[in-house]
Design an enzyme around this catalytic site. Structure first.
Site, PDB file in Angstrom:
ATOM      1  N   LYS A  62     -36.011 -21.591-102.325  1.00 40.57           N
ATOM      2  CA  LYS A  62     -36.217 -20.143-102.331  1.00 40.57           C
ATOM      3  C   LYS A  62     -37.540 -19.910-101.617  1.00 40.57           C
ATOM      4  CE  LYS A  62     -36.923 -16.006-105.096  1.00 40.57           C
ATOM      5  NZ  LYS A  62     -37.132 -15.411-106.443  1.00 40.57           N
TER       6      LYS A  62
ATOM      7  N   TYR B 106     -39.100 -23.583-105.205  1.00 38.20           N
ATOM      8  CA  TYR B 106     -39.516 -22.186-105.091  1.00 38.20           C
ATOM      9  C   TYR B 106     -40.906 -22.163-104.469  1.00 38.20           C
ATOM     10  CZ  TYR B 106     -40.177 -17.329-106.831  1.00 38.20           C
ATOM     11  OH  TYR B 106     -40.391 -15.973-106.950  1.00 38.20           O
TER      12      TYR B 106
END
Length: 312
Positions: free
Chosen positions: A183, A155
């Site tokens: 992400k 992330y």
């Protein structure tokens, strides 16, 4: 005797390998964590919300992320949430749960808990506050990936962590067999394309305004906060693109812009705006936990009006 014409080169060329489906699906929702009126974890509400999201087009749910208020939920609550949502959606959707902290040892423990609870993967944010250099960051992610059999979604959200996962670091980390996805909230479109060109990492847009742009250059899909309240509208963009109607995909993406701006660029965190709209719609959400504060009445009215225009 006349020699027969040679077949065109393409006739003898090997067929392209079949496209593998994205590891966690395409249309993922960064689901809010519903709380009761007394501030406790609302597992029944989480199950009802998860079922609704999957029934309306989400093929993956990301729990205990930024929108899921992970800094304010306990380790036990995180694991309980995974178990409850798994019970609600079964195998209809993937479940990825956030385990990232600023402490490698704690992150490893949460990863082990997630595996035992039934998650399909873990979301690991860069360690915040301590600002590790890239070699330390890389070692952190490798330690976490080594801690379980679960696939890992990195992330990259430097606006919240204070540290970027640099493209070259992502390229090296892609060599790890369990680091499979990213992400992306870096706003570095060039960097994303560099990683896409040099790795097999499944890229997911983490900012709703980038959903179509990243998808068009080979991303796997999105992890969307706005999907909490408009799952069908967000998925329709990808469906149109996959059907070959890029003009329609662009039109549908532009239609979401007003709601994306209202929810994600109004000065309030997405957890606040998503929960405000869900509550207004009579859906499970509850209040946010401090230090966040609920949206005011005027903000809710404005969000409602924008949402109604999109979904009319």
């Amino acid at each position: 005797m006349t020699k027969p014409p040679s077949p065109p080169a393409s006739a003898s060329a090997p067929l392209p390998a079949p496209v593998q489906p994205p590891v966690f699906g395409r249309a993922l929702c960064a689901m809010v964590t519903p709380f009761t009126s007394s501030g406790g974890l609302d597992l029944d509400g989480a199950q009802r919300l998860a079922d609704r999201l999957v029934s309306r087009g989400c093929d993956g749910l990301v729990l205990s992320g930024t929108t899921g208020e992970s800094p304010t939920t306990s380790d036990t609550e995180k694991a309980d949430l995974v178990r409850a949502v798994r019970e609600a959606v079964g195998e209809r959707a993937s479940i990825v749960t956030g385990v990232g902290t600023f402490d490698t040892r704690h992150t490893v423990e949460l990863t082990s808990d997630a595996e035992k609870a039934g998650a399909d993967g873990v979301l690991v944010v860069g360690p915040y506050y301590s600002l590790p250099p890239q070699d330390a960051l890389e070692a952190h992610f490798r330690d976490v990936a080594d801690a379980s059999g679960l696939p890992v979604m990195l992330y990259d959200i430097p606006g919240r962590t204070g540290v970027r996962i640099e493209p070259d670091t992502l390229i090296r980390l892609a060599e790890h067999p369990r680091i499979v996805a990213v992400k992306d909230c870096s706003a570095d479109f060039l960097g994303a394309q560099k990683v896409l060109a040099r790795t097999a990492l499944a890229y997911y847009a983490g900012c709703d305004e980038h959903n179509l742009a990243l998808y068009a250059v080979g991303a796997a899909g999105y992890v969307s906060t706005v999907a909490n309240v408009a799952p069908e509208r967000m998925r329709a963009v990808l469906d149109a693109f996959d059907a070959g109607d890029t003009a329609e995909a662009a039109r549908l993406q532009r239609r979401t812009v007003e709601l994306v701006e209202a929810m994600m660029a109004s000065g309030l965190p997405g957890a606040v705006t998503a929960k405000a709209l869900l509550d207004d719609m009579g859906l499970p959400a509850g209040a946010v936990r401090p230090p966040l504060r609920p949206a005011g009445r005027d903000t809710v009215a404005g969000l409602r009006a924008v949402h109604e225009r999109l979904t009319a």
